[in-house]
Write a protein that holds these residues in place. Structure first.
Motif, PDB file in Angstrom:
ATOM      1  N   ALA A  13       0.813  -1.221   0.000  1.00 29.26           N
ATOM      2  CA  ALA A  13       0.000   0.000   0.000  1.00 29.26           C
ATOM      3  C   ALA A  13       0.849   1.274   0.000  1.00 29.26           C
ATOM      4  O   ALA A  13       0.374   2.338  -0.403  1.00 29.26           O
ATOM      5  CB  ALA A  13      -0.902   0.000   1.243  1.00 29.26           C
ATOM      6  N   ALA A  14       2.089   1.187   0.467  1.00 35.84           N
ATOM      7  CA  ALA A  14       2.903   2.400   0.661  1.00 35.84           C
ATOM      8  C   ALA A  14       3.229   3.063  -0.678  1.00 35.84           C
ATOM      9  O   ALA A  14       3.497   2.385  -1.665  1.00 35.84           O
ATOM     10  CB  ALA A  14       4.177   2.038   1.400  1.00 35.84           C
ATOM     11  N   GLU A  15       3.240   4.371  -0.663  1.00 35.71           N
ATOM     12  CA  GLU A  15       3.583   5.121  -1.875  1.00 35.71           C
ATOM     13  C   GLU A  15       5.065   4.960  -2.167  1.00 35.71           C
ATOM     14  O   GLU A  15       5.893   5.135  -1.279  1.00 35.71           O
ATOM     15  CB  GLU A  15       3.344   6.613  -1.596  1.00 35.71           C
ATOM     16  CG  GLU A  15       2.069   7.144  -2.188  1.00 35.71           C
ATOM     17  CD  GLU A  15       1.884   8.621  -1.864  1.00 35.71           C
ATOM     18  OE1 GLU A  15       0.717   8.988  -1.724  1.00 35.71           O
ATOM     19  OE2 GLU A  15       2.880   9.367  -1.720  1.00 35.71           O
ATOM     20  N   GLY A  16       5.422   4.645  -3.399  1.00 31.91           N
ATOM     21  CA  GLY A  16       6.831   4.559  -3.779  1.00 31.91           C
ATOM     22  C   GLY A  16       7.399   3.162  -3.598  1.00 31.91           C
ATOM     23  O   GLY A  16       6.656   2.185  -3.483  1.00 31.91           O
ATOM     24  N   GLU A  17       8.739   3.092  -3.569  1.00 32.28           N
ATOM     25  CA  GLU A  17       9.411   1.792  -3.555  1.00 32.28           C
ATOM     26  C   GLU A  17       9.826   1.382  -2.143  1.00 32.28           C
ATOM     27  O   GLU A  17      10.668   2.026  -1.527  1.00 32.28           O
ATOM     28  CB  GLU A  17      10.650   1.849  -4.453  1.00 32.28           C
ATOM     29  CG  GLU A  17      11.357   0.529  -4.528  1.00 32.28           C
ATOM     30  CD  GLU A  17      12.619   0.587  -5.377  1.00 32.28           C
ATOM     31  OE1 GLU A  17      12.485   0.656  -6.618  1.00 32.28           O
ATOM     32  OE2 GLU A  17      13.721   0.571  -4.808  1.00 32.28           O
ATOM     33  N   THR A  18       9.236   0.318  -1.654  1.00 36.64           N
ATOM     34  CA  THR A  18       9.589  -0.207  -0.324  1.00 36.64           C
ATOM     35  C   THR A  18      10.495  -1.415  -0.490  1.00 36.64           C
ATOM     36  O   THR A  18      10.289  -2.234  -1.388  1.00 36.64           O
ATOM     37  CB  THR A  18       8.302  -0.610   0.435  1.00 36.64           C
ATOM     38  OG1 THR A  18       7.567   0.575   0.728  1.00 36.64           O
ATOM     39  CG2 THR A  18       8.611  -1.328   1.742  1.00 36.64           C
TER      40      THR A  18
END
Ligand code: UD1
Length: 417
Positions: A383-388
């Motif tokens: 769900a997190a925005e960007g690259e995890t």
């Protein structure tokens, strides 16, 4: 060291068949020892913990081989009665081999399993029960030397807490003991029922599995049997969390909805539309999840401790504040600092965690420090925005078969690097 790289924000959609349950497969593999012949277990997931159990069987002299999801074990001729320390260390639940080996051979020597990432893991209840059946156990220099004069003897066993592993060990030891064993305050998990069903197919006489009192009439010998491992309810929960945090729409097959009851109600309270069919669950997530009042981990049929971390990851994004009380393991919030790195707002005090929902998570580099905590980070990363990036994949590989392939199939952007 390998890690997952996730691009968050893709909706999970589609259908997925859930793999067999790790926590059922491990005691079943140990139980094949009792049968003194060939057993065939279908639906054994490809997991490092299952590989470790197969290595123990190999060491003991059983020919264990895999054909896809099926493991075939021939336990006719055992060449060893001990389990070396390095094999015991690979997996904490190797302690379940204690009951299985003494049941068949009347003796064993294995190392004390020690603690693990989620807190001290005592085995006092296992040892108390096995001693009640007549096993002599010397606990010296980190090793357990166990033997019995003649056969184990059936006896009443009462647990102060319904330990899953101790119930399994007692069942394994009691099925070939002389006389009747009654386990009071037994664990009621579905994995206990699965073990009892397999053992009964092998010729055991176990009744009451899944209830608080299990009665085992000892028999002289068992034979091998064919069995299919039940679906993994914690893997199922993890995929449902992935659907819920991505406003997804997923259909899980190869699940037993009744075994998921305590978690499905949480998804419903969080605002998901949950539709149950005979062996399937469909989840349609709302635009924004709602907080859930209080989640208390309990022995089955209560809310499972293994689902606490992934569900917490889901509720970091809910509107409002959710409370968790972890009643089973003492240090099971190691994922919390990592979720905070992803933007979650969580406070812990002892066994309690308060999750104040945030509208979005943002990407970060995080580390899995245990199996379910690692799964929680993957849920958050979806769900997190960007690259995890999630490292420490050796923990996640203990319990999820084909996690990235399955998530990609559902539309996630995840790769192993
Ligand atoms: C099993 C599961 C694990 C799950 C746990 C609780 C497997 C392979 N693992 O672990 O995924 O999180 O059930 O549902 O099936 N305890 C004692 N003395 C003992 C045994 C246990 O005090 O002799 C305590 C433990 O420290 C813990 C609690 O009892 O606080 C529950 O442990 P238990 O049910 O035994 O869990 P496991 O069988 O180890």
């Amino acid at each position: 060291m390998s890690k997952y790289v996730l691009q968050g924000g893709r909706k999970l959609r589609g259908e997925l068949a859930v793999h067999g349950a790790k926590n059922a497969a491990l005691p079943l593999l140990a139980a094949t020892i009792l049968g003194a012949g060939e057993s065939v277990l279908h639906g054994c997931p490809h997991l490092s913990d299952v590989d470790a159990a197969i290595r123990i069987l190999d060491y003991l002299g059983c020919g264990a081989r895999r054909e896809g999801d099926t493991v075939i074990v021939d336990t006719l001729n055992l060449t060893h009665f001990d389990v070396p320390e390095e094999l015991m260390r690979e997996m904490r639940s190797s302690i379940v081999f204690l009951g299985a080996i003494v049941s068949r051979l009347g003796k064993t020597r294995l190392s004390f399993p020690g603690g693990c990432e989620i807190g001290t893991r005592p085995i006092d209840l296992h040892l108390m029960a096995l001693r009640a059946l007549g096993l002599q156990i010397k606990d010296e220099h980190g090793y357990l030397d166990c033997s019995v004069d003649g056969r184990l003897k059936g006896a009443p066993v009462t647990f102060s807490f319904p330990s899953v592993g101790a119930t399994e060990n007692t069942m394994l030891a009691a099925v070939m003991a002389e006389g009747v064993t009654t386990i009071t305050n037994a664990a009621r998990e579905p994995e206990i029922i699965d073990l009892a069903q397999f053992l009964n197919k092998c010729g055991a006489r176990i009744s009451g599995a899944g209830e608080g009192t299990i009665v085992i009439e000892g028999v002289e010998r068992l034979h091998g049997a064919e069995h299919t491992v039940i679906p993994d309810r914690i893997a199922a929960t993890t995929y449902l969390c992935g659907g819920a945090v991505t406003q997804g729409d997923i259909l899980l097959t190869n699940v037993v909805p009744a075994q998921l009851a305590s978690v499905l109600t949480v998804f419903e309270q969080a605002g998901c539309d949950v539709r149950v069919r005979e062996n399937a669950v469909r989840l349609l997530a709302p635009k924004r999840l709602r907080a859930v009042d209080a989640i208390r981990t309990m022995p089955y049929p209560g809310f499972p401790t293994d689902a606490q971390a992934p569900i917490m990851a889901m509720l970091t994004l809910a509107e409002g504040s959710s409370m968790f009380v972890e009643n089973i393991f003492e240090s099971r919030y190691k994922h919390v600092p990592e979720l905070i790195r992803l933007g979650a707002n969580i406070k812990t005090e002892g066994r309690v965690a308060i999750v104040e929902g945030v509208p979005k998570l943002t990407s970060a580099k995080v580390s899995a420090t245990d199996l379910r905590g690692g799964a929680a980070l993957v849920v958050a990363g979806l769900a997190a925005e960007g690259e995890t990036q999630v490292d420490g994949l050796r923990h996640i590989d203990r319990g999820y078969d084909g996690l990235e392939e399955n998530l990609i199939k559902l539309g996630a952007a995840i790769r192993r690097k």
